[in-house]
Design an enzyme around this catalytic site. Structure first.
Site, PDB file in Angstrom:
ATOM      1  N   ASP A  94      78.602  18.120  20.168  1.00  0.00           N
ATOM      2  CA  ASP A  94      78.210  19.601  20.348  1.00  0.00           C
ATOM      3  C   ASP A  94      78.215  19.929  18.976  1.00  0.00           C
ATOM      4  O   ASP A  94      79.015  19.865  18.117  1.00  0.00           O
ATOM      5  CB  ASP A  94      79.179  20.349  21.075  1.00  0.00           C
ATOM      6  CG  ASP A  94      78.831  21.667  21.461  1.00  0.00           C
ATOM      7  OD1 ASP A  94      77.509  21.900  21.586  1.00  0.00           O
ATOM      8  OD2 ASP A  94      79.444  22.719  21.815  1.00  0.00           O
ATOM      9  N   HIS A  95      76.908  20.751  18.514  1.00  0.00           N
ATOM     10  CA  HIS A  95      76.919  21.189  17.013  1.00  0.00           C
ATOM     11  C   HIS A  95      77.183  20.211  15.997  1.00  0.00           C
ATOM     12  O   HIS A  95      78.012  20.685  15.047  1.00  0.00           O
ATOM     13  CB  HIS A  95      77.987  22.655  16.852  1.00  0.00           C
ATOM     14  CG  HIS A  95      77.319  23.565  17.855  1.00  0.00           C
ATOM     15  ND1 HIS A  95      76.084  24.277  17.606  1.00  0.00           N
ATOM     16  CD2 HIS A  95      77.853  24.031  19.167  1.00  0.00           C
ATOM     17  CE1 HIS A  95      76.037  25.303  18.559  1.00  0.00           C
ATOM     18  NE2 HIS A  95      77.190  25.071  19.452  1.00  0.00           N
ATOM     19  N   ASP A 116      72.814  20.467  14.724  1.00  0.00           N
ATOM     20  CA  ASP A 116      72.565  21.601  14.296  1.00  0.00           C
ATOM     21  C   ASP A 116      72.388  22.104  13.022  1.00  0.00           C
ATOM     22  O   ASP A 116      73.123  22.441  12.173  1.00  0.00           O
ATOM     23  CB  ASP A 116      73.875  22.390  14.700  1.00  0.00           C
ATOM     24  CG  ASP A 116      73.639  24.102  14.813  1.00  0.00           C
ATOM     25  OD1 ASP A 116      72.358  24.541  14.504  1.00  0.00           O
ATOM     26  OD2 ASP A 116      74.463  24.592  15.390  1.00  0.00           O
ATOM     27  N   GLY A 191      81.156  32.448  22.595  1.00  0.00           N
ATOM     28  CA  GLY A 191      82.339  33.193  22.897  1.00  0.00           C
ATOM     29  C   GLY A 191      82.375  33.995  24.183  1.00  0.00           C
ATOM     30  O   GLY A 191      81.547  34.248  24.786  1.00  0.00           O
ATOM     31  N   HIS A 234      72.596  27.496  24.656  1.00  0.00           N
ATOM     32  CA  HIS A 234      73.865  27.530  24.078  1.00  0.00           C
ATOM     33  C   HIS A 234      74.480  28.772  24.519  1.00  0.00           C
ATOM     34  O   HIS A 234      73.925  29.753  25.268  1.00  0.00           O
ATOM     35  CB  HIS A 234      74.044  27.398  22.926  1.00  0.00           C
ATOM     36  CG  HIS A 234      74.032  25.908  22.293  1.00  0.00           C
ATOM     37  ND1 HIS A 234      75.137  25.096  21.762  1.00  0.00           N
ATOM     38  CD2 HIS A 234      72.966  25.048  22.334  1.00  0.00           C
ATOM     39  CE1 HIS A 234      74.578  23.878  21.515  1.00  0.00           C
ATOM     40  NE2 HIS A 234      73.429  23.852  21.866  1.00  0.00           N
ATOM     41  N   GLY A 235      75.884  28.980  24.685  1.00  0.00           N
ATOM     42  CA  GLY A 235      76.520  30.569  24.740  1.00  0.00           C
ATOM     43  C   GLY A 235      76.085  30.796  26.079  1.00  0.00           C
ATOM     44  O   GLY A 235      75.773  32.317  26.217  1.00  0.00           O
ATOM     45  N   SER A 237      78.246  31.354  28.751  1.00  0.00           N
ATOM     46  CA  SER A 237      79.354  31.580  29.937  1.00  0.00           C
ATOM     47  C   SER A 237      78.973  32.953  30.344  1.00  0.00           C
ATOM     48  O   SER A 237      78.429  33.950  29.587  1.00  0.00           O
ATOM     49  CB  SER A 237      80.618  31.672  29.033  1.00  0.00           C
ATOM     50  OG  SER A 237      81.124  30.309  28.934  1.00  0.00           O
ATOM     51  N   ILE A 278      78.453  25.572  28.659  1.00  0.00           N
ATOM     52  CA  ILE A 278      79.572  26.481  29.114  1.00  0.00           C
ATOM     53  C   ILE A 278      80.900  25.963  28.644  1.00  0.00           C
ATOM     54  O   ILE A 278      81.155  24.832  28.821  1.00  0.00           O
ATOM     55  CB  ILE A 278      79.569  26.579  30.592  1.00  0.00           C
ATOM     56  CG1 ILE A 278      78.265  27.262  31.184  1.00  0.00           C
ATOM     57  CG2 ILE A 278      80.668  27.286  31.168  1.00  0.00           C
ATOM     58  CD1 ILE A 278      78.112  26.940  32.652  1.00  0.00           C
ATOM     59  N   ASP A 279      81.555  26.831  27.758  1.00  0.00           N
ATOM     60  CA  ASP A 279      83.071  26.533  27.215  1.00  0.00           C
ATOM     61  C   ASP A 279      83.844  27.860  27.501  1.00  0.00           C
ATOM     62  O   ASP A 279      84.973  27.571  28.179  1.00  0.00           O
ATOM     63  CB  ASP A 279      82.723  26.282  25.742  1.00  0.00           C
ATOM     64  CG  ASP A 279      83.881  25.645  25.182  1.00  0.00           C
ATOM     65  OD1 ASP A 279      85.125  25.715  25.852  1.00  0.00           O
ATOM     66  OD2 ASP A 279      84.142  25.465  24.120  1.00  0.00           O
TER      67      ASP A 279
HETATM   68  P1  13P Z   1      80.042  29.709  25.721  1.00  0.00           P
HETATM   69  O1  13P Z   1      80.920  30.337  24.338  1.00  0.00           O
HETATM   70  O2  13P Z   1      79.134  30.778  26.133  1.00  0.00           O
HETATM   71  O3  13P Z   1      80.618  29.156  26.733  1.00  0.00           O
HETATM   72  O4  13P Z   1      79.050  28.581  24.987  1.00  0.00           O
HETATM   73  C1  13P Z   1      79.322  27.299  24.628  1.00  0.00           C
HETATM   74  C2  13P Z   1      78.412  26.670  23.925  1.00  0.00           C
HETATM   75  O5  13P Z   1      77.214  26.999  23.645  1.00  0.00           O
HETATM   76  C3  13P Z   1      78.892  25.217  23.398  1.00  0.00           C
HETATM   77  O6  13P Z   1      78.025  24.597  22.539  1.00  0.00           O
HETATM   78  O1  G3H Z   2      79.628  26.119  20.570  1.00  0.00           O
HETATM   79  C1  G3H Z   2      81.024  26.252  20.557  1.00  0.00           C
HETATM   80  C2  G3H Z   2      81.983  25.847  21.560  1.00  0.00           C
HETATM   81  O2  G3H Z   2      82.423  26.641  22.378  1.00  0.00           O
HETATM   82  C3  G3H Z   2      82.991  24.989  20.839  1.00  0.00           C
HETATM   83  O3  G3H Z   2      83.879  25.815  20.195  1.00  0.00           O
HETATM   84  O4  G3H Z   2      84.625  24.626  17.898  1.00  0.00           O
HETATM   85  O5  G3H Z   2      85.969  26.335  19.325  1.00  0.00           O
HETATM   86  O6  G3H Z   2      85.620  24.046  19.970  1.00  0.00           O
HETATM   87  P1  G3H Z   2      84.988  25.282  19.457  1.00  0.00           P
HETATM   88 ZN    ZN Z   3      76.882  25.857  21.320  1.00  0.00          ZN
END
Ligand code: 13P
Ligand code: G3H
Ligand code: ZN
Length: 334
Positions: A94-95, A116, A191, A234-235, A237, A278-279
């Site tokens: 991721d990223h 990214d 976030g 992304h993002g 949640s 979703i994180d």
């Molecule tokens: P959230 O912070 O909305 O869960 O997004 C996570 C994300 O985009 C991870 O790459």
């Molecule tokens: O895109 C961001 C993800 O939520 C990961 O976040 O670097 O805090 O693990 P993190």
């Molecule tokens: Zn992301």
């Protein structure tokens, strides 16, 4: 050099083609620890969903990239032990922030990487993404690129404000780079604080903040330019207010936390959006359960007694996302 295929993992190519055609999205859940991984695998097996396990820079710093890779290999075996004959599990970076990071993940068995370059000038983003694609495709590893900038501050991912993806750039970017999927910016952000209260309206009945809608016109314009091409959000949640309330009830302080309403994600999942990240929602579910358990049982000091309920709560969340938001349930081959 370890090829992901020997670990029982898959890349995203076929998975995305089926998702775009079928009008659903694949869940991309971040994981940092064993309980999250167990919950993700159990939820995906119980719902018969393909799944993407995402490893961020924050996760690599916290848990170690090598260990996470072995955990993903273990996840394939675990899914089979749970009765899933043909699990479809992607291990995704991721990223990814550099060619070297992407190469290091590809070389150790990741089946998919994101590069990214969204913060770079356009031509530099193209050049970097192309370089990663050329390396990754030699090993049949799929690559996600990004155009447009998401707002939000979260560890390694930060920007003051979002800049929507420009639909007029997407064909050129995809053609020049050869990337397999494209992350876009249409108003989501990372976030648990996705919008300021000023950007929201107040629901008079509940007193909750109602976020502004996503830019579905921008998504439609991108789809028109790239018919059938896999798009990533992304993002995404939703920041469930029940979890925020539980956290606050048991000593937390999360003020004005707000996410993307589920009905908007449901709508996106039916379009060319075929991967939804979703994180934060998993972090909220875990934190709410841990706070509640520890508050109700102040004498408890066995981590299994509070991480167990946290794991159950995350599993419920993942199953809810799969069945009620993304629609990726019942998609695994028998
Ligand atoms: P959230 O912070 O909305 O869960 O997004 C996570 C994300 O985009 C991870 O790459
Ligand atoms: O895109 C961001 C993800 O939520 C990961 O976040 O670097 O805090 O693990 P993190
Ligand atoms: Zn992301």
């Amino acid at each position: 050099m370890i090829n992901y295929k020997t670990l029982g993992l898959v890349n995203t190519r076929e998975m995305f083609a089926k998702a775009v055609k079928g009008g659903y999205a694949i869940p991309a859940f971040n994981f940092n620890n064993m309980e999250q991984l167990q919950a993700i695998i159990k939820a995906s097996v119980d719902t018969k969903s393909p799944v993407i396990l995402q490893v961020s820079k924050g996760a690599r710093d916290y848990a170690n990239q090598t260990l996470l890779r072995y955990m993903a290999e273990g996840a394939v075996a675990y899914a089979k032990e749970l009765g899933c004959e043909k699990p479809e599990i992607v291990l995704h970076l991721d990223h990814g922030d550099s060619f070297e990071t992407c190469k290091s993940c590809i070389d150790m068995g990741f089946s998919s990487v994101m590069i990214d370059g969204s913060h770079l000038p356009y031509e530099e983003n193209v050049a970097l993404t192309k370089k990663v694609v050329e390396y990754a495709h030699q090993f049949d590893v799929t690559v996600e690129g990004e155009l447009g900038v998401l707002a939000g501050v979260e560890d390694e991912v930060s920007a003051e404000e979002s800049h929507y993806t420009k639909p007029e750039e997407v064909v050129d970017f995809v053609t020049k780079t050869g990337c397999d999927s494209l992350a876009i910016s249409i108003g989501t952000s990372h976030g648990a604080y996705k919008f300021t209260p000023e950007q929201c309206t107040l629901d008079p009945e509940t007193g909750r903040l109602l976020p502004p809608p996503l830019a579905f016109d921008v998504l439609a314009a991108i789809e028109k330019e790239l018919p059938g091409f896999p798009i990533v959000l992304h993002g995404s949640s939703s920041v469930p207010q029940d979890d925020v309330d539980t956290i606050n009830k048991y000593g937390g302080k999360m003020v004005a936390a707000v996410g993307i309403p589920e009905e908007q994600l449901r709508k996106a999942a039916k379009s060319a959006v075929c991967k939804i990240n979703i994180d934060s929602d998993s972090r909220l579910a875990m934190t709410a359960a841990v706070r509640k358990t520890l508050a109700e049982k102040p004498g408890e000091f066995d981590p299994r007694k509070y991480l167990g309920p946290a794991r159950d709560s995350m599993q419920k969340l993942y199953e809810h996302k799969i069945i009620n938001v993304l629609g990726s349930n019942d998609k695994l081959e028998k």
